[in-house]
Motif scaffolding. Structure first.
Motif, PDB file in Angstrom:
ATOM      1  N   UNK A   1      50.434  37.994  34.831  1.00 25.84           N
ATOM      2  CA  UNK A   1      49.147  37.439  34.431  1.00 25.84           C
ATOM      3  C   UNK A   1      48.504  36.657  35.577  1.00 25.84           C
ATOM      4  N   UNK A   2      49.320  36.063  36.432  1.00 23.87           N
ATOM      5  CA  UNK A   2      48.753  35.274  37.531  1.00 23.87           C
ATOM      6  C   UNK A   2      47.979  36.159  38.520  1.00 23.87           C
ATOM      7  N   UNK A   3      48.263  37.444  38.536  1.00 21.59           N
ATOM      8  CA  UNK A   3      47.520  38.352  39.419  1.00 21.59           C
ATOM      9  C   UNK A   3      46.079  38.525  38.957  1.00 21.59           C
ATOM     10  N   UNK A   4      45.770  38.081  37.747  1.00 20.37           N
ATOM     11  CA  UNK A   4      44.427  38.237  37.197  1.00 20.37           C
ATOM     12  C   UNK A   4      43.607  36.951  37.269  1.00 20.37           C
ATOM     13  N   UNK A   5      44.068  35.971  38.021  1.00 20.02           N
ATOM     14  CA  UNK A   5      43.377  34.682  38.059  1.00 20.02           C
ATOM     15  C   UNK A   5      41.942  34.812  38.583  1.00 20.02           C
ATOM     16  N   UNK A   6      41.706  35.728  39.506  1.00 18.63           N
ATOM     17  CA  UNK A   6      40.340  35.924  40.016  1.00 18.63           C
ATOM     18  C   UNK A   6      39.414  36.439  38.916  1.00 18.63           C
ATOM     19  N   UNK A   7      39.929  37.369  38.088  1.00 22.11           N
ATOM     20  CA  UNK A   7      39.133  37.883  36.968  1.00 22.11           C
ATOM     21  C   UNK A   7      38.846  36.766  35.968  1.00 22.11           C
ATOM     22  N   UNK A   8      39.823  35.922  35.729  1.00 21.65           N
ATOM     23  CA  UNK A   8      39.637  34.822  34.785  1.00 21.65           C
ATOM     24  C   UNK A   8      38.547  33.872  35.253  1.00 21.65           C
ATOM     25  N   UNK A   9      38.570  33.515  36.523  1.00 23.28           N
ATOM     26  CA  UNK A   9      37.551  32.613  37.065  1.00 23.28           C
ATOM     27  C   UNK A   9      36.167  33.251  36.989  1.00 23.28           C
ATOM     28  N   UNK A  10      36.084  34.557  37.266  1.00 22.71           N
ATOM     29  CA  UNK A  10      34.798  35.246  37.188  1.00 22.71           C
ATOM     30  C   UNK A  10      34.317  35.310  35.743  1.00 22.71           C
ATOM     31  N   UNK A  11      35.247  35.576  34.793  1.00 25.50           N
ATOM     32  CA  UNK A  11      34.880  35.658  33.383  1.00 25.50           C
ATOM     33  C   UNK A  11      34.345  34.327  32.871  1.00 25.50           C
ATOM     34  N   UNK A  13      32.492  32.349  34.283  1.00 25.51           N
ATOM     35  CA  UNK A  13      31.091  32.211  34.690  1.00 25.51           C
ATOM     36  C   UNK A  13      30.194  33.255  34.038  1.00 25.51           C
ATOM     37  N   UNK A  14      30.688  34.502  33.932  1.00 23.18           N
ATOM     38  CA  UNK A  14      29.829  35.589  33.462  1.00 23.18           C
ATOM     39  C   UNK A  14      30.005  35.908  31.983  1.00 23.18           C
ATOM     40  N   UNK A  15      31.189  35.706  31.458  1.00 20.40           N
ATOM     41  CA  UNK A  15      31.569  36.091  30.089  1.00 20.40           C
ATOM     42  C   UNK A  15      31.218  37.553  29.812  1.00 20.40           C
ATOM     43  N   UNK A  16      31.346  38.374  30.824  1.00 19.56           N
ATOM     44  CA  UNK A  16      31.095  39.805  30.725  1.00 19.56           C
ATOM     45  C   UNK A  16      32.392  40.526  30.356  1.00 19.56           C
ATOM     46  N   UNK A  17      32.272  41.580  29.546  1.00 19.41           N
ATOM     47  CA  UNK A  17      33.459  42.350  29.183  1.00 19.41           C
ATOM     48  C   UNK A  17      34.112  43.013  30.393  1.00 19.41           C
ATOM     49  N   UNK A  18      33.340  43.261  31.440  1.00 18.91           N
ATOM     50  CA  UNK A  18      33.921  43.840  32.655  1.00 18.91           C
ATOM     51  C   UNK A  18      34.801  42.847  33.407  1.00 18.91           C
ATOM     52  N   UNK A  19      34.657  41.574  33.119  1.00 21.14           N
ATOM     53  CA  UNK A  19      35.433  40.549  33.807  1.00 21.14           C
ATOM     54  C   UNK A  19      36.571  39.991  32.953  1.00 21.14           C
ATOM     55  N   UNK A  20      36.786  40.582  31.783  1.00 19.90           N
ATOM     56  CA  UNK A  20      37.853  40.108  30.899  1.00 19.90           C
ATOM     57  C   UNK A  20      39.222  40.424  31.490  1.00 19.90           C
ATOM     58  N   UNK A  21      40.209  39.688  31.052  1.00 18.84           N
ATOM     59  CA  UNK A  21      41.575  39.982  31.467  1.00 18.84           C
ATOM     60  C   UNK A  21      41.996  41.331  30.933  1.00 18.84           C
ATOM     61  N   UNK A  22      42.768  42.032  31.719  1.00 13.84           N
ATOM     62  CA  UNK A  22      43.285  43.315  31.282  1.00 13.84           C
ATOM     63  C   UNK A  22      44.377  43.102  30.248  1.00 13.84           C
ATOM     64  N   UNK A  23      44.385  43.943  29.237  1.00 13.63           N
ATOM     65  CA  UNK A  23      45.433  43.899  28.226  1.00 13.63           C
ATOM     66  C   UNK A  23      46.558  44.867  28.568  1.00 13.63           C
ATOM     67  N   UNK A  24      46.262  45.840  29.419  1.00 13.07           N
ATOM     68  CA  UNK A  24      47.263  46.840  29.771  1.00 13.07           C
ATOM     69  C   UNK A  24      47.632  46.687  31.238  1.00 13.07           C
ATOM     70  N   UNK A  25      48.857  46.266  31.477  1.00 10.08           N
ATOM     71  CA  UNK A  25      49.324  46.129  32.842  1.00 10.08           C
ATOM     72  C   UNK A  25      50.805  46.475  32.902  1.00 10.08           C
ATOM     73  N   UNK A  26      51.271  46.799  34.069  1.00  8.07           N
ATOM     74  CA  UNK A  26      52.662  47.185  34.267  1.00  8.07           C
ATOM     75  C   UNK A  26      53.569  45.962  34.169  1.00  8.07           C
TER      76      UNK A  26
END
Length: 63
Positions: A1-11, A13-26
């Motif tokens: 989950x820590x690999x997604x910290x950049x997406x979290x910070x962007x989300x 600000x934008x609250x866009x669905x494209x910036x949401x955390x991924x639910x599917x990851x390895x």
């Protein structure tokens, strides 16, 4: 989950669905297994509920 910290910070600000955390990851590498436009909906799973509750408890001073 820590690999997604950049997406979290962007989300935050934008609250866009494209910036949401991924639910599917390895589980082995932690990298996402689908692209931002390949997953058609937001998924609330155990991890996201845990993060939500943790944030609410932190904000309320319970931790």
């Amino acid at each position: 989950m820590m690999l997604q910290v950049d997406k979290l910070e962007k989300f935050k600000k934008t609250q866009s669905t494209k910036d949401c955390l991924h639910a599917k990851y390895s589980s082995q590498t932690g990298k996402t297994v689908v692209g931002d436009s390949e997953w058609g909906h937001l998924q609330i799973d155990a991890t996201s509920l845990f993060i939500l509750y943790l944030a609410q408890m932190t904000a309320a001073g319970s931790l």
